[in-house]
Design a protein around this motif. Structure first.
Motif, mmCIF file in Angstrom:
data_model
loop_
_atom_site.group_PDB
_atom_site.id
_atom_site.type_symbol
_atom_site.label_atom_id
_atom_site.label_comp_id
_atom_site.label_asym_id
_atom_site.label_seq_id
_atom_site.Cartn_x
_atom_site.Cartn_y
_atom_site.Cartn_z
ATOM 1 N N THR A 132 -0.603 3.798 4.580
ATOM 2 C CA THR A 132 -0.917 3.218 6.071
ATOM 3 C C THR A 132 -0.785 4.233 7.332
ATOM 4 O O THR A 132 0.404 4.681 7.620
ATOM 5 N N PRO A 136 0.288 -1.099 -0.587
ATOM 6 C CA PRO A 136 -0.459 -0.033 0.214
ATOM 7 C C PRO A 136 0.644 1.052 0.115
ATOM 8 O O PRO A 136 1.664 1.742 0.942
ATOM 9 N N SER A 138 -8.823 0.044 -0.616
ATOM 10 C CA SER A 138 -8.651 0.659 0.665
ATOM 11 C C SER A 138 -9.503 -0.355 1.587
ATOM 12 O O SER A 138 -10.703 -0.756 2.158
ATOM 13 N N TYR A 139 -9.174 -0.375 3.199
ATOM 14 C CA TYR A 139 -9.996 -0.340 4.009
ATOM 15 C C TYR A 139 -9.829 0.482 5.581
ATOM 16 O O TYR A 139 -8.521 0.566 6.002
ATOM 17 N N ASN A 140 -10.747 0.687 6.547
ATOM 18 C CA ASN A 140 -10.304 1.082 7.556
ATOM 19 C C ASN A 140 -11.241 0.034 9.142
ATOM 20 O O ASN A 140 -12.308 -0.454 8.335
ATOM 21 N N TRP A 170 -6.112 1.971 9.037
ATOM 22 C CA TRP A 170 -6.620 2.301 7.792
ATOM 23 C C TRP A 170 -5.322 1.674 6.537
ATOM 24 O O TRP A 170 -3.937 2.006 6.859
ATOM 25 N N VAL A 171 -5.516 1.273 5.942
ATOM 26 C CA VAL A 171 -4.641 -0.188 4.793
ATOM 27 C C VAL A 171 -4.749 0.515 2.974
ATOM 28 O O VAL A 171 -6.419 0.620 3.158
ATOM 29 N N ASP A 172 -4.571 1.594 2.480
ATOM 30 C CA ASP A 172 -4.531 2.104 0.997
ATOM 31 C C ASP A 172 -4.488 0.657 0.157
ATOM 32 O O ASP A 172 -4.849 -0.873 0.601
ATOM 33 N N ASP A 173 -4.878 1.276 -1.302
ATOM 34 C CA ASP A 173 -5.959 -0.101 -2.105
ATOM 35 C C ASP A 173 -3.751 -0.671 -2.109
ATOM 36 O O ASP A 173 -2.838 0.270 -2.094
ATOM 37 N N ARG A 174 -4.247 -2.037 -3.094
ATOM 38 C CA ARG A 174 -2.510 -2.383 -3.389
ATOM 39 C C ARG A 174 -3.386 -2.677 -4.270
ATOM 40 O O ARG A 174 -4.589 -2.657 -5.434
#
Length: 800
Positions: free
Chosen positions: A675, A672, A735-737, A700-704
């Motif tokens: 983060t 990502p 992405s997700y949190n 929180w993690v960004d898209d990959r």
């Protein structure tokens, strides 16, 4: 965005595509692809209850780490390092790496659906080949193979963390002190040591409920520390089991909760302590046994869930990993210096079964014109890995606290590995294919790869403190590895390999180094610069025309600037680091004439920033923030691999296929860009020795992306005329949190805890790959590993 450009193919091309796909699977496996302080979610006290919360503010500056193979204050070490304590692991009920990885800046992890099936990358150094890029140590010894044929990147050591004192995550190359396979960083488990001064006993257990699971998960554990001779000899022993409740249903046959699993951990450690020496012997066993992976089926276009937490599973995808580790550590105070001997022996068995029905089960249809009895069937891959590893390290190091601190050592590793791969093909009901096809195509491929890996290294590390504000450190390591390899093909006609025995060998010498100037700006602020190198070992390659006989080491050089600071009587800690990593000779999977192996090709650059902030506004409240930005991209196209001829088009002639498996500008897979996490912990003393600790974390993690871009160019051979170009772009994982919460109520003896993982039940994914027919080229579904669904649990522990 994900594009598939379809085309009609001649039978020759289709057969070549199938051979290529199976050969890739057989040769390389199912490869899918807080700084300088303790991370949250908890800054809880070391014991079950903290009677003196004022002490907690001072503890922010007394965390010790062993990054340089000696105990040092984390605030004074010129390394980007995160330390996770046993209390923090307990608070969030961490049972595997996916539970805490997102709270460590710069650490990215992908799960294939069970503990132990994880890939780890740090600072954008992604797992592009089977060889390890992130090293693993348990106390003083390494655990995990450096061979290319033990799939180290797929099966990272993932301990059930009971009896773990702490986990240290070192980011950036650690090649000078920790050697091969640690070019991206290092994960170091520090286990609890036997204490010959006092007895301690513990027993505990708990239950958990996961959304969509019909049953409850449960866990239990017990441990004891027994002084056998006061102040001289002690035994510490523990056992823990975690039963994972399944929550994935099977769309293929209607079964529910198919991904039940078990984790077990057993450990015994005996320690003798003399006046000038101590000796510790430890035996540890870790087991993982899963009925199926926690993966779900997505619509291949919209990527929405087809039926909630469900998947198409024709053949159960079992996963088993048994690890037995024995270690003997001797520490001797020689007066002028300290001598350390660290010996280990590890025996690991891994079995992975992958359902290939929706990829290769249609293969009999390609022959149905010869025999109408042939219909689509079932196919699967049994992948078995066995490894025995012996390591020995000797080192002599100066006493700590001297103006000149030095360390010299020698290291030896001996690995014996076995890699067996089998792809059976049966009828749809599981019975053998009709004769004579059961003997001809009942096994699509079977391959064994026995290997040996022997490494010898000598290393030195030192640091000189010129005055109160300037210190200069450096290190050097020379390593040599010799490897033997045998490619024993039992069935290979459909995988592009010739049956028989094909030996191969490789040897290489590698030098790594580091230099670290360190500046103490004032008593509360330290800045450092660091230049260092690391490497991923090469090795013998698959024996096939067109492939090099061996693949060379992949190497990188890292440049880093860091700042560690403390304000307001250590109530505020702020750390910042920036880095650039230049990676070259990247090991990448390639196919030549339908056979897959590894080649060196391409360069990549990773640049980033990592920061950590920890604030204690009151003695009872701790707030934390960790963040990381990473820009990791491929700098040039991966080597072009030519399949020539790849088939024939009637009336036009032979055709060739040129393939690039990565293009300039591609993002590193599963890395990502951004983060961050926020954590909070509040401790309230109640009465009569009882205390309440509540807290949580938001991550929180960004898209990959799940892979690099694949470009395939089809051309006529003579005369050379390009006919068609197909571009397959990687899938983008959104992405997700996630919100995690916990609370504990404890005193000197009792601890009652409750927790919620993924409290909002965020629906997101760790990995994602298309499941596509090798015969028709049609994608049946997209298989994805969801992050942990919402889980609620409670735990009880009693210490006496």
């Amino acid at each position: 965005m994900h594009k598939h450009h379809k085309r009609e193919q001649s039978p020759a091309v289709r057969r070549r595509s199938l051979s290529t796909a199976i050969a890739f699977t057989l040769a390389l496996g199912m490869a899918g692809s807080a700084l300088a302080q303790e991370v949250a979610p908890a800054a809880a006290a070391d014991g079950p209850a903290a009677a003196d919360p004022a002490k907690k503010a001072q503890e922010l500056d007394t965390v010790t780490v062993t990054a340089n193979k000696r105990e040092e204050n984390i605030r004074e070490v010129a390394v980007a390092i995160t330390k996770i304590s046993d209390q923090q692991l307990e608070n969030i009920n961490a049972t595997q790496m996916t539970d805490y990885a997102n709270y460590v800046p710069g650490l990215a992890i992908q799960s294939s659906g069970t503990p132990g099936q994880v890939q780890v990358s740090m600072r954008g150094i992604a797992a592009l080949s089977p060889g390890s890029t992130v090293g693993t140590y348990v106390d003083e010894t390494p655990v995990g193979s450096n061979s290319l044929y033990q799939q180290a990147t797929l099966y990272q050591l993932d301990l059930l963390p009971y009896d773990v004192e702490s986990i240290e995550v070192l980011r950036g190359p650690q090649g000078t002190l920790y050697g091969a396979g640690a070019m991206g960083g290092l994960i170091k488990y520090t286990m609890k040591k036997p204490d010959p001064t006092q007895a301690e006993y513990r027993i505990g257990g708990g239950y958990s409920s996961t959304d969509s699971a019909n049953g409850w998960g449960n866990s239990y554990r017990l441990g004891a520390n027994v002084p056998l001779k006061q102040d001289v000899l002690a035994l510490r022993a523990s056992y823990a089991r975690n039963k994972i409740a399944g929550y994935i249903d099977n769309l293929y046959d209607g079964r529910e909760d198919i991904n039940n699993g078990d984790q077990t951990s057993a450990r015994a450690s005996l320690r003798w302590q003399g006046e000038s020496a101590d000796v510790t012997f430890t035996a540890m066993q870790q087991k993982i046994d899963s009925d199926n992976n926690a993966t779900v089926a997505l619509d291949p276009v919209s990527h929405g869930r087809i039926a909630g937490l469900s998947n198409y599973v024709a053949v159960d995808e079992v996963f088993k990993k048994d690890l037995d580790n024995y270690a003997l550590t001797v520490n001797w105070d020689a007066g002028f210096a300290d001598f350390v001997s660290a010996t280990s022996y590890t025996d690991t068995h891994t079995l992975t079964r992958s359902d290939l029905t929706f990829s290769y089960g249609e293969f009999p249809l390609a022959l149905a014109g010869l025999d109408p009895r042939l219909q689509a069937g079932k196919a699967w891959l049994d992948y078995t890995l066995d490894l025995t590893q012996f390591t020995q390290e000797f080192r002599l190091q100066s006493k700590s606290g001297q103006p000149f601190e030095w360390l010299v050592g020698a290291f030896y590793s001996d690995e014996d590995g076995k890699n067996h791969q089998l792809i059976p093909l049966t009828q749809f009901d599981g019975s053998p294919l009709p004769a004579p096809w059961d003997g001809l195509i009942g096994t699509l491929g079977e391959l064994s790869i026995p290997t040996t890996y022997k490494e010898t290294a000598v290393f030195a590390n030192g640091a000189y403190k010129f005055n109160d504000w300037f210190k200069l450190g450096g290190g050097l390591r020379w390593s040599r590895n010799d490897q033997d390899f045998s490619q024993d093909v039992i069935y290979g006609s459909f995988i592009g390999l010739t049956p028989g025995h094909s030996p191969n060998t490789s040897s290489e010498d590698v030098v790594t180094w580091s230099i670290t100037p360190q500046f103490q700006i004032n008593e509360n602020m330290m800045a450092y610069a660091k230049a260092s190198t690391g490497y991923q070992p090469g090795g013998p390659n698959i024996v096939a025309p067109g492939l090099p006989s061996q693949v060379d080491s992949s190497t990188l050089t890292s440049y880093e600037l860091g700042l560690k600071s403390a304000w307001m009587d250590n109530r505020v800690l702020f750390d910042l680091v920036g880095y650039q990593i230049d990676w070259k000779d990247i090991q990448v999977a390639s196919r030549v004439n339908g056979i897959s192996g590894l080649v060196n090709g391409g360069k990549a650059t990773s640049r980033g920033l990592e920061l950590s902030l920890q604030v204690r506004p009151t003695n009872a409240l701790t707030l934390g923030f960790n963040g990381a930005y990473n820009d990791a991209n491929i700098d040039e196209d991966f080597p072009t691999i030519t399949v020539n001829p790849a088939g024939n088009i009637p009336g036009l002639g032979d055709i060739r296929v040129d393939v690039n498996t990565g293009l300039k500008g591609d993002r590193m897979p599963y890395v990502p860009d951004l983060t961050w996490s926020f954590t909070a912990d509040y401790y309230y003393p109640v009465a009569n020795g009882w205390g309440l600790d509540v807290g949580g974390g938001f991550r929180w993690v960004d898209d990959r992306t799940n892979a690099t871009t694949n470009r395939q160019v089809i051309s006529l051979v003579d005369p050379f005329v390009p006919l068609q170009t197909d571009i397959t772009e990687p899938l983008v994982i959104g992405s997700y949190n996630v919100l995690d919460l916990y609370a504990s109520f404890s005193n000197e003896h009792w601890s009652l805890r409750t927790y919620i993982k993924n409290a909002t039940d965020e629906k997101a994914y760790s990995t994602m790959n298309d499941t596509t027919s090798a015969i028709t080229g049609v994608t049946h579904h997209t298989s994805a590993t969801p992050i942990q669904p919402r889980m609620f649990g409670f735990e009880v522990d009693y210490r006496f």
